[in-house]
Design a protein around this motif. Structure first.
Motif, PDB file in Angstrom:
ATOM      1  N   ALA A  71       0.830  -1.212   0.000  1.00  0.00           N
ATOM      2  CA  ALA A  71       0.000   0.000   0.000  1.00  0.00           C
ATOM      3  C   ALA A  71       0.857   1.252   0.000  1.00  0.00           C
ATOM      4  O   ALA A  71       0.558   2.241  -0.690  1.00  0.00           O
ATOM      5  N   GLY A  72       1.942   1.232   0.749  1.00  0.00           N
ATOM      6  CA  GLY A  72       2.810   2.404   0.796  1.00  0.00           C
ATOM      7  C   GLY A  72       3.476   2.692  -0.527  1.00  0.00           C
ATOM      8  O   GLY A  72       3.544   3.847  -0.984  1.00  0.00           O
ATOM      9  N   THR A  73       4.012   1.645  -1.177  1.00  0.00           N
ATOM     10  CA  THR A  73       4.677   1.865  -2.475  1.00  0.00           C
ATOM     11  C   THR A  73       3.680   2.287  -3.542  1.00  0.00           C
ATOM     12  O   THR A  73       3.986   3.151  -4.392  1.00  0.00           O
ATOM     13  N   ALA A  74       2.464   1.702  -3.519  1.00  0.00           N
ATOM     14  CA  ALA A  74       1.450   2.112  -4.493  1.00  0.00           C
ATOM     15  C   ALA A  74       1.034   3.564  -4.264  1.00  0.00           C
ATOM     16  O   ALA A  74       0.834   4.335  -5.228  1.00  0.00           O
ATOM     17  N   ALA A  75       0.879   3.934  -3.009  1.00  0.00           N
ATOM     18  CA  ALA A  75       0.522   5.329  -2.716  1.00  0.00           C
ATOM     19  C   ALA A  75       1.630   6.272  -3.159  1.00  0.00           C
ATOM     20  O   ALA A  75       1.358   7.364  -3.704  1.00  0.00           O
ATOM     21  N   ALA A  76       2.894   5.880  -2.929  1.00  0.00           N
ATOM     22  CA  ALA A  76       4.000   6.729  -3.368  1.00  0.00           C
ATOM     23  C   ALA A  76       4.022   6.861  -4.885  1.00  0.00           C
ATOM     24  O   ALA A  76       4.278   7.954  -5.436  1.00  0.00           O
ATOM     25  N   ALA A  77       3.758   5.761  -5.616  1.00  0.00           N
ATOM     26  CA  ALA A  77       3.730   5.825  -7.073  1.00  0.00           C
ATOM     27  C   ALA A  77       2.594   6.722  -7.559  1.00  0.00           C
ATOM     28  O   ALA A  77       2.753   7.498  -8.522  1.00  0.00           O
ATOM     29  N   THR A  78       1.432   6.643  -6.899  1.00  0.00           N
ATOM     30  CA  THR A  78       0.295   7.491  -7.280  1.00  0.00           C
ATOM     31  C   THR A  78       0.624   8.966  -7.073  1.00  0.00           C
ATOM     32  O   THR A  78       0.362   9.825  -7.938  1.00  0.00           O
ATOM     33  N   ALA A  79       1.189   9.267  -5.899  1.00  0.00           N
ATOM     34  CA  ALA A  79       1.530  10.672  -5.613  1.00  0.00           C
ATOM     35  C   ALA A  79       2.566  11.201  -6.595  1.00  0.00           C
ATOM     36  O   ALA A  79       2.463  12.347  -7.089  1.00  0.00           O
ATOM     37  N   LEU A  80       3.557  10.372  -6.914  1.00  0.00           N
ATOM     38  CA  LEU A  80       4.580  10.799  -7.857  1.00  0.00           C
ATOM     39  C   LEU A  80       3.985  11.000  -9.250  1.00  0.00           C
ATOM     40  O   LEU A  80       4.330  11.960  -9.976  1.00  0.00           O
ATOM     41  N   GLY A  81       3.056  10.133  -9.661  1.00  0.00           N
ATOM     42  CA  GLY A  81       2.419  10.284 -10.974  1.00  0.00           C
ATOM     43  C   GLY A  81       1.582  11.541 -11.060  1.00  0.00           C
ATOM     44  O   GLY A  81       1.602  12.259 -12.081  1.00  0.00           O
ATOM     45  N   LEU A  82       0.804  11.827 -10.016  1.00  0.00           N
ATOM     46  CA  LEU A  82       0.003  13.043 -10.003  1.00  0.00           C
ATOM     47  C   LEU A  82       0.874  14.280 -10.044  1.00  0.00           C
ATOM     48  O   LEU A  82       0.543  15.290 -10.683  1.00  0.00           O
ATOM     49  N   LEU A  83       2.018  14.224  -9.361  1.00  0.00           N
ATOM     50  CA  LEU A  83       2.932  15.364  -9.375  1.00  0.00           C
ATOM     51  C   LEU A  83       3.523  15.579 -10.769  1.00  0.00           C
ATOM     52  O   LEU A  83       3.637  16.720 -11.246  1.00  0.00           O
ATOM     53  N   ILE A  84       3.894  14.492 -11.436  1.00  0.00           N
ATOM     54  CA  ILE A  84       4.475  14.611 -12.776  1.00  0.00           C
ATOM     55  C   ILE A  84       3.452  15.182 -13.756  1.00  0.00           C
ATOM     56  O   ILE A  84       3.783  16.004 -14.631  1.00  0.00           O
ATOM     57  N   ILE A  93       2.560   6.311 -17.797  1.00  0.00           N
ATOM     58  CA  ILE A  93       2.635   6.567 -16.352  1.00  0.00           C
ATOM     59  C   ILE A  93       2.505   5.272 -15.548  1.00  0.00           C
ATOM     60  O   ILE A  93       2.864   5.195 -14.372  1.00  0.00           O
ATOM     61  N   SER A  94       1.999   4.204 -16.186  1.00  0.00           N
ATOM     62  CA  SER A  94       1.827   2.919 -15.492  1.00  0.00           C
ATOM     63  C   SER A  94       3.165   2.303 -15.075  1.00  0.00           C
ATOM     64  O   SER A  94       3.201   1.430 -14.194  1.00  0.00           O
ATOM     65  N   LEU A  95       4.266   2.749 -15.696  1.00  0.00           N
ATOM     66  CA  LEU A  95       5.571   2.207 -15.308  1.00  0.00           C
ATOM     67  C   LEU A  95       5.908   2.532 -13.862  1.00  0.00           C
ATOM     68  O   LEU A  95       6.654   1.798 -13.210  1.00  0.00           O
ATOM     69  N   LEU A  96       5.400   3.640 -13.349  1.00  0.00           N
ATOM     70  CA  LEU A  96       5.620   3.966 -11.930  1.00  0.00           C
ATOM     71  C   LEU A  96       5.011   2.898 -11.025  1.00  0.00           C
ATOM     72  O   LEU A  96       5.593   2.505 -10.021  1.00  0.00           O
TER      73      LEU A  96
END
Length: 561
Positions: A71-84, A93-96
């Motif tokens: 859950a933590g890594t998925a949340a981090a990937a989501t936040a990073l994708g939204l920021l980008i 973006i799915s590569l994140l």
């Protein structure tokens, strides 16, 4: 590795985020330290542990931590994708999220990889696929892409988790190999059977995390010789199972068809020379894993060889001692047969001549025979005394006194005695006038000096024998020097051995070969040292020197004047 059996650790409640993402030390110990008693000391805030409920769980071990990491890594990937996306629009973006799955698999295993893949699909659909903010998919190709992403994520996560498991397996095998290497190296330098047994039980306990016991044959039965933990005890059923394994050369106890009621399983220690003992470990219906079986088999093979080697070493030492005793007995009988027969024959011949001829024999001849009887009687007396002294030394019953000894007086007394026994020999003395007293036994010291004078008389040629006494720093040095043929360098280390008689005496009897050996025993009993040197003077002769520690009293020979 350190063979610990008890761990006492303090614990407290973790904060909410930390408790989700990192397993506590007590939990890690409980999961990994099988066979070790763990005692938790709490501060009153830690929740009560319910081991029974945990044991009833059918979920994989560490699943909660894996889901939290996913859950933590998925949340981090989501936040990073939204920021980008605030700066640039990316089609891949799915590569994140795929990266999040790989990270989860690497750190938490296959369960975390699956959880991360599922959570990533939902997050990717909710945040990045039109219509955004819902779990519906507007375009058919997006549905296909979503399923392809899920399959790729699960496949990549599975591969990453498998690589992680293989790395952990390789690490465990390397640790096991290193442990076996350390164990074999420890056994290679151990010849004592007791040390071998303790090394084996501690190593087996460290490997299996189970109680271990080693039994060896004794008086027709097997007896417990070493166990770890040390308080491990065997019951009657356990002993019967161990005896069966030793006699039948097959496993017995728990998990076998013989005496399965025993909580221990016993296996024979097989060496090239047969069964040398029995090893037992606490099984209690928990069979060993395949890696544990391999490690145990290797340890038992090395232990059997080491125990057999220790047994053979002990037998070799016993045989060497027996041969040495037989050699000593043969030398003793040889010496007795020669050194008793010669003086007895001389005495018997002289007495027979005196009895048969009586008054018809000239007075001068009668005096010669009586002198021969006296000399041979003295020689016989000294020989018997030497045998008694050597017997005392061998038995360890030489108890030297710790009286104040005046070295000069002892030397003069011994020299006067030697002049009486050897009237044809010239003895010279040179004793420093300021010799202090020593702690010792005047009788033993006098006997030592007389033995050295006797040896010098036999091998010293026709030259005078010198006795010197002086002080060197904190030691008194006494030496007896002759000018005979000397001793070969190869024989210097053996002159104090029992029955050592090498070389030809100067027209005198060879002796028993006990005088110097007795002297060495007496000197060491008085905390002294004795040493032979050759050549002594003018490239010939022998010097035997003794050193004794000085006992400071403040009184010198000159003051005693």
């Amino acid at each position: 590795r350190e063979h610990a059996t008890q761990i006492v650790i303090g614990t407290r409640r973790h904060s909410f985020p930390l408790g989700l993402f990192r397993r506590s030390l007590p939990d890690a110990l409980a999961a990994r330290a099988a066979g070790i008693a763990i005692h938790l000391v709490t501060d009153g805030s830690a929740p009560a542990v319910k081991p029974a409920a945990r044991r009833r769980s059918t979920l994989p071990e560490g699943w909660g931590r894996g889901v939290a990491i996913a859950a933590g890594t998925a949340a981090a990937a989501t936040a990073l994708g939204l920021l980008i996306e605030q700066f640039v629009v990316l089609q891949n973006i799915s590569l994140l999220f795929l990266l999040a799955v790989l990270v989860s698999a690497t750190y938490a295993g296959y369960v975390a990889a699956i959880a991360a893949a599922l959570i990533s699909v939902l997050a990717y659909n909710f945040c990045f696929i039109e219509p955004v903010g819902t779990f519906t998919v507007a375009e058919p190709h997006e549905v296909f892409a979503l399923f392809v992403f899920l399959a790729a994520a699960m496949l990549a996560g599975g591969l990453a988790s498998r690589v992680r498991e293989q790395a952990n397996t390789a690490r465990r095998r390397a640790a096991a190999t290193q442990a076996l290497y350390d164990f074999s190296r420890k056994l290679s330098g151990t010849a004592n059977a007791e040390d071998v047994l303790w090394a084996a039980v501690t190593q087996i306990h460290a490997t299996l995390r189970r109680n271990a016991a080693l039994l060896l044959p004794e008086d027709g039965d097997v007896r417990l010789m070493a166990a770890w933990p040390p308080d491990t005890e065997l019951g009657l059923t356990d002993t019967m199972a161990a005896r069966w394994a030793f006699e039948k050369k097959e496993a017995a106890g728990n998990g076998t068809g013989t005496l399965p009621n025993s909580p221990f399983q016993f296996r024979p220690l097989m060496s090239p020379h047969g069964v040398v003992g029995v090893f037992g470990f606490l099984q209690e219906d928990k069979p060993l894993e395949i890696n544990e079986e391999r490690a145990l088999a290797a340890i038992l093979d090395q232990t059997a060889i080491a125990v057999d080697r220790a047994r053979l070493s002990r037998e070799i030492l016993d045989q060497a001692a027996q041969l040495e005793g037989e050699k000593f007995l043969a030398a003793l009988l040889s010496s007795i047969s020669h050194d008793l027969r010669t003086p007895l024959a001389t005495i018997t011949g002289a007495v027979t001549s005196l009895r048969q001829l009586g008054e018809r024999m000239p007075e001068e001849s009668r005096d010669d025979l009586l002198e021969s009887i006296e000399e041979e009687s003295g020689r016989l007396t000294r020989f018997v005394a030497n045998l008694l002294d050597m017997t005392r030394i061998e038995a360890g019953t030489v108890n030297a006194k710790r009286d104040w000894v005046d070295v000069a007086d002892v030397v003069h007394s011994a020299v006067e005695r030697a002049r009486k026994y050897f009237p044809g020999r010239v003895f010279e003395t040179s004793i420093a006038p300021d010799l202090p007293l020593i702690r010792g036994d005047s009788v033993l010291l006098g006997q030592v000096i007389f033995n050295l004078l006797d040896n010098a008389n036999r091998f010293g040629g026709d030259e005078p024998v010198s006795v010197y006494g002086r002080r060197e720093e904190d030691e008194i040095v006494l030496s007896v020097t002759d000018l005979g043929k000397g001793i070969a360098p190869a024989d210097l280390d053996h002159v104090f051995d029992k029955f050592f008689r090498k070389g030809k005496p100067d027209g005198r009897s060879l002796g028993t070969g006990l005088g110097l050996s007795i002297s060495k025993g007496f000197v060491e009993a008085m905390d002294g040292r004795i040493k032979a040197e050759s050549p002594a003077m003018k490239r010939r002769g022998t010097r035997i020197s003794m050193r004794f520690p000085v006992a400071e009293t403040g009184i010198t020979e000159k003051e005693r004047g």
